[in-house]
Motif scaffolding. Structure first.
Motif, short mmCIF file in Angstrom:
data_model
loop_
_atom_site.label_atom_id
_atom_site.label_comp_id
_atom_site.label_asym_id
_atom_site.label_seq_id
_atom_site.Cartn_x
_atom_site.Cartn_y
_atom_site.Cartn_z
N GLN A 67 3.90 1.43 -1.30
CA GLN A 67 4.43 1.49 -2.67
C GLN A 67 3.41 2.08 -3.62
O GLN A 67 3.74 2.91 -4.47
N GLU A 68 2.17 1.65 -3.47
CA GLU A 68 1.09 2.16 -4.32
C GLU A 68 0.92 3.67 -4.14
O GLU A 68 0.75 4.42 -5.10
N GLY B 59 1.77 5.94 -7.13
CA GLY B 59 0.46 6.17 -7.75
C GLY B 59 0.09 7.61 -8.00
O GLY B 59 -1.00 7.89 -8.48
N LYS C 14 0.83 -1.21 0.00
CA LYS C 14 0.00 0.00 0.00
C LYS C 14 0.86 1.26 0.00
O LYS C 14 0.51 2.26 -0.62
#
Length: 132
Positions: free
Chosen positions: A101-102, A106, A99
């Motif tokens: 990393q996202e 993102g 999460k």
């Protein structure tokens, strides 16, 4: 460490036109505090013998610490935990969480700390100062 991060962000936002020696003094006082805090945090993590500060799963405290370390790395250009093996491993573990990393990749993560148009210039000045 979080308080020092807030102080660094404040310096970046309030000192874009400060004389170099005044900026250096303010930043170096933060560096001294960080250099005093990191060995204690390293010792706490090492003594815990765990992947995170309170066990095998991260708590909100771990995320707060990760955010603080991330801000310090951003301000100083990275490498802040390189001399602290437990903190370096902790940082790598935290940054590899799916999460997180996202969030990082993102596009939701802010790309500036202050929103000031002078931030890049102030960061460049800070990063050119000698490391304490």
């Amino acid at each position: 460490l979080i308080v020092v991060c807030l102080q660094l962000v404040s310096i970046m936002g309030s000192m874009p036109n400060a004389p170099d020696d005044q900026l250096a003094h303010s930043v170096q006082s933060c560096q001294v505090r960080i250099n005093g805090i990191l060995p204690r945090v390293e010792a706490m993590l090492t003594q815990s013998g765990k992947e995170y500060f309170l066990g095998s799963k991260p708590t909100m405290g771990d995320y707060y610490l990760m955010e603080a370390l991330d801000v310090v790395n951003l301000v100083f250009g990275g490498g802040v935990v390189d001399n602290y093996p437990a903190l370096k491993a902790f940082t790598e573990r935290m940054m590899s969480r799916p999460k997180l990393q996202e969030y990082i990749t993102g596009g939701e993560r802010p790309t500036t700390l202050t929103g000031s148009p002078a931030e890049a210039t102030v960061l460049q000045k800070i990063r050119s100062l000698p490391k304490l």
